[in-house]
Design an enzyme around this catalytic site. Structure first.
Site, PDB file in Angstrom:
ATOM      1  N   GLU A   5       0.829  -1.226   0.000  1.00  0.00           N
ATOM      2  CA  GLU A   5       0.000   0.000   0.000  1.00  0.00           C
ATOM      3  C   GLU A   5       0.854   1.264   0.000  1.00  0.00           C
ATOM      4  OE1 GLU A   5      -3.077  -0.301   3.038  1.00  0.00           O
ATOM      5  OE2 GLU A   5      -4.097  -1.868   1.884  1.00  0.00           O
ATOM      6  N   GLU A  39      -5.417  -8.290  -0.755  1.00  0.00           N
ATOM      7  CA  GLU A  39      -6.146  -8.031   0.500  1.00  0.00           C
ATOM      8  C   GLU A  39      -7.590  -7.766   0.132  1.00  0.00           C
ATOM      9  OE1 GLU A  39      -4.711  -5.330   3.553  1.00  0.00           O
ATOM     10  OE2 GLU A  39      -2.636  -5.703   2.932  1.00  0.00           O
TER      11      GLU A  39
END
Ligand code: AHR
Length: 492
Positions: free
Chosen positions: A172, A291
């Site tokens: 991320e 995710e």
């Protein structure tokens, strides 16, 4: 309500890569300490791993587990977690404001994954870390050379390399919450240089470059374009992350979120292919949805800082959460031509399908069941179906479905959710090109109460077997209860 599902043997989406049923363990809360690892627990093995947890992971046949983060990885020094346990440093861990004891590191996790029958998907630190750290870690894990890091592994008791194939280039990196957050330009450059080094060390590995942290990031689109401009020739997959919640207590809208997930996937595919065209490339970049889950019950929790193994993000999942998880799995299956990897985030205690009591029982959340059945029976070829059914809201079909053809087993598996909160669905099945079909089983997940939850004491939401004997597939109907998840298996 009536609906129809048409399947023709010749119309297929693609082969499912079993790694779309992967999951994720981060050094966070009680995922590792008190989750997979609890020395002194009555089921603990000689390394301190809970056997009861391993058994449940095996029950779901989890093929791959991403590790060690997540946000955690962006501040992690992997060398802290190897060698003599007594000498490993304790560190403050800034992502989750905890204390990392480093009792578990790469060596132990690799051993755990082997016991659980899973492959490790390793993430490297590109937040506070540098390309050289990733290169050294890869040498430690995969090299047979007589050199510093490969020898360190041998000294730690592992003569043979781990042979880790899947590697994530950070986590991320588009998110301002990330340690070492970067602009797309900055990340694209460091990801490219790291990828180059890593592939020089081990050309057999597969690399995942960070895409957006969710579809609604303000940088979505631009981020993927810029990052892929820098890394296209060096990486194999781009990541997507997405969590959904029912904060507004609007169940029809919540159950529709898998349609949003589908749009996200198609958007990223379009961007990958635009870069491919611009570069006149032969190579195709595929997707790693590494995710995904429902996550909102624990939002806003206030915790004491700088603890180890404190309960964090321990969402207790409702029945409606399981319905959405089921729909999201179907979305992954229906995009299997481009989504080759995916990780339900996470696996144990932290936003997880498997929960543990410290010193006590391990138990299953509602979401475990659609995940387990998809992983066990969703292997083969996803069929390109035609579904006819009514819609609600912004063209959301009441029926979410996927059909998997397992040629080896001569089986067709239909996964189906009836999103209607009021009406049962008469689903007519039309299977062309398979000859006579024999009904094998109908598994249903249903609860009257959409907010029903499980606990260590009660499996309120659990699958039940329904009678499918009257349904011969071709032209016949099966009844799907209002707000239910279903799996139908036919043999030919
Ligand atoms: O899975 C929990 C967290 O969600 C991960 O650490 C991070 O990558 C994401 O924001």
């Amino acid at each position: 309500m009536k609906a129809k599902l048409i399947v023709n043997r010749h119309y297929q989406i693609g082969e499912i890569d079993k790694r779309i049923y992967g999951s994720f363990i981060e050094h966070l809360g009680r995922a590792v300490y008190g989750g997979i690892y609890e020395p002194g627990h009555k089921t603990a093995d000689e390394m301190g791993f809970r056997r009861d947890v391993i058994d449940l992971v095996k029950q779901a046949a989890v093929p791959v587990v991403r590790y060690p983060g997540g946000n955690f990885v962006s501040g992690y020094d992997w060398e802290d977690g190897i060698g003599d346990k007594a000498k490993r440093p304790k560190r403050i861990e800034c992502a989750w404001q905890s204390i990392e004891t480093n009792e578990i590191g790469i060596d132990e996790f690799q051993a755990w994954a082997q016991r659980a029958g899973a492959e490790v998907m390793m993430a490297v630190n590109l937040g506070t870390g540098a390309p050289a750290d990733a290169k050294n870690l890869l040498e430690y894990c995969n090299m047979e050379t007589d050199t510093r890091y490969a020898n360190m592994r041998r000294e730690n008791g592992f003569e043979k390399p781990f042979g880790i194939k899947l590697w994530c280039l950070g986590n991320e990196m588009d998110g301002p919450w990330q340690m070492g957050h970067k602009t797309a330009e900055e990340y694209g450059r460091i990801a490219a240089e790291t990828a180059k080094l890593m592939k020089w060390v081990d050309p057999e590995i597969e690399l995942v470059v960070c895409g957006s942290s969710n579809y609604d990031m303000p940088t979505f689109g631009e981020w993927e374009l810029t990052v892929l401009q820098h890394t296209y020739d060096l990486v194999d997959y781009i990541s997507l992350h997405q969590y959904y919640g029912n904060q507004a207590n609007d169940t029809p809208a919540f159950l529709a979120r898998s349609v949003h997930m589908d749009r996200f996937i198609k958007g990223v595919v379009a961007i990958c292919d635009a870069v491919k065209a611009k570069k006149h490339a032969q190579k195709t970049i595929n997707l790693s949805f590494d995710e995904w889950n429902v996550w909102y019950h624990s939002n806003g929790e206030k915790l004491a800082k700088w603890q180890t193994g404190q309960p964090q993000l321990e969402d207790i999942y409702t029945f409606e959460d399981a319905l959405l998880v089921g729909c999201m799995l179907m979305t992954l299956q229906n995009n299997c031509d481009r989504v080759k990897l995916a990780c339900l985030a996470q696996l144990v205690n932290v936003i997880a399908p498997i929960m543990t009591e410290n010193g006590g029982r391990a138990w299953l959340q509602t979401t475990f069941y659609p995940y387990m059945y998809a992983s066990l029976y969703g292997r083969g070829t996803t069929m390109r179906t035609v579904a006819e059914c009514d819609c609600y809201g912004e063209s959301i079909p009441y029926l979410e479905s996927s059909v998997i053809h397992n040629e080896e087993k001569r089986e067709l598996t239909v996964f189906a959710v009836n999103r209607s909160l009021e009406a049962d669905m008469e689903l007519a099945l039309s299977f062309e090109g398979f000859g006579e079909l024999l009904p094998v089983s109908h598994v249903e997940l249903y609860a009257d109460d959409l907010k029903a939850t499980n606990s260590a004491d009660a499996q309120v939401v659990a699958p039940v077997a329904r009678d499918l004997s009257g349904c011969k597939g071709a032209g016949q109907s099966v009844s799907l209860r209002k707000h239910s998840w279903n799996m139908l298996i036919f043999r030919y």
